[in-house]
Design an enzyme around this catalytic site. Structure first.
Site, PDB file in Angstrom:
ATOM      1  N   GLU A 140     -20.721 -22.622  10.201  1.00 11.90           N
ATOM      2  CA  GLU A 140     -19.803 -23.553  10.854  1.00 11.90           C
ATOM      3  C   GLU A 140     -20.215 -24.982  10.526  1.00 11.90           C
ATOM      4  O   GLU A 140     -21.363 -25.370  10.723  1.00 11.90           O
ATOM      5  CB  GLU A 140     -19.848 -23.368  12.385  1.00 11.90           C
ATOM      6  N   HIS A 178     -12.703 -19.578   5.858  1.00 15.39           N
ATOM      7  CA  HIS A 178     -12.061 -18.734   6.870  1.00 15.39           C
ATOM      8  C   HIS A 178     -10.576 -18.564   6.546  1.00 15.39           C
ATOM      9  O   HIS A 178     -10.014 -17.475   6.687  1.00 15.39           O
ATOM     10  CB  HIS A 178     -12.262 -19.369   8.261  1.00 15.39           C
ATOM     11  N   ASP A 188      -9.163 -23.200   8.347  1.00 16.06           N
ATOM     12  CA  ASP A 188     -10.449 -23.883   8.135  1.00 16.06           C
ATOM     13  C   ASP A 188     -11.237 -23.214   7.000  1.00 16.06           C
ATOM     14  O   ASP A 188     -11.054 -22.021   6.755  1.00 16.06           O
ATOM     15  CB  ASP A 188     -11.271 -23.898   9.443  1.00 16.06           C
TER      16      ASP A 188
END
Ligand SMILES: [Zn+2]
Length: 270
Positions: A140, A178, A188
């Site tokens: 992330e 993603h 994203d």
């Protein structure tokens, strides 16, 4: 103040400062360790108690290793700060996590052992593979989805990717976003993510359309499928491809330029 007293006081202050900074996640760190201990106990069992039972005596093979991740999925957090993401990933009710969180200043938080399954991919498909949480590492990037990615962040990301590629022999084609694995559901990392820089460093591929002549029979949708996209919904697949490779184009139409790009890419991903 004598010197001994001064140093003793200094030590107490340092100890207190350390305990304050390390205590913030002490409770959730205990939850992590408890869960890992439970998994380790399960691993130590011979054929696990709830597995397929036979009446024959157990014969353990001598030849095995740990399962390894084979795909890296990159996300943006869509949150305001790294602290907010760390909080989200340590609240059991959110049920989401990733192996790494990379803050705007380049700080890397490794939140989950690479050999364990994170909860970051959700319903997703890449090539023939589903349940990508079981086979992937989630990273992330702290970013709200509209801002640029900071150079410090990208340089930390490249270091993490380099480590993962070496440690688990992950092929160059297996670094995805993603949005790539969940067309129509996720967008994203955003269109500002520097995929070309990643490809230049050996993570994912980029295209070169110089002098490319596309054969008439070339099937662009089939190329998307070969690269890995789930083309069950064509429009969504094209949108995910554009987010990654042609971010300036917000339509879901395949143009002549796209055909050239896909023809160039398919040779690399094949
Ligand atoms: Zn995501």
């Amino acid at each position: 103040m004598n010197r001994f007293f001064y140093y003793s006081l200094l030590l107490v202050v340092v100890a207190l400062t350390n305990s304050c900074t390390s205590n913030k996640y002490a409770t959730t760190n205990r939850v992590y360790k408890k869960q890992v201990r439970a998994f380790a106990k399960l691993l130590r069992e011979y054929p696990i108690s709830d597995s397929f039972a036979t009446a024959t005596p157990w014969v353990g093979t001598t030849n095995f290793s740990m399962r390894r991740p084979s795909l890296v999925v990159i996300h943006h957090t869509a949150q305001k700060s790294c602290d907010q993401t760390l909080r989200t990933f340590t609240l059991p009710r959110t049920a989401v996590s990733s192996h790494y969180v990379i803050c705007r200043d380049g700080t890397v938080h490794h939140m989950l052992n690479d050999l364990l399954r994170g909860h970051h991919a959700g319903v997703s498909k890449w090539g023939g593979a589903t349940d990508l949480n079981s086979s992937s590492i989630g990273i992330e990037i702290d970013n709200d989805g509209t801002e640029p990615f900071s150079p410090d962040q990208i340089s930390s990301l490249l270091r993490v990717l380099g480590y993962l590629k070496r440690a688990f022999t992950i092929p160059q084609s297996s670094f995805v976003g993603h949005a790539d694995i969940a067309p129509g559901r996720k967008v994203d990392p955003s269109r500002r993510f520097p995929w070309q820089t990643l490809a230049q460093n050996g993570f994912g591929y980029w295209y070169d359309t110089t002098g490319v002549k596309v054969p008439e029979h070339f099937n662009a949708l089939q190329a998307l499928r070969i690269i890995g996209y789930n083309t069950a919904n064509e429009k969504n697949a094209i949108q995910s491809y554009k987010i990654h490779f042609v971010p300036q184009d917000t339509t879901s139409l395949l143009t002549e330029t796209d055909r050239k790009i896909l023809f160039s890419l398919v040779g690399k991903y094949q």
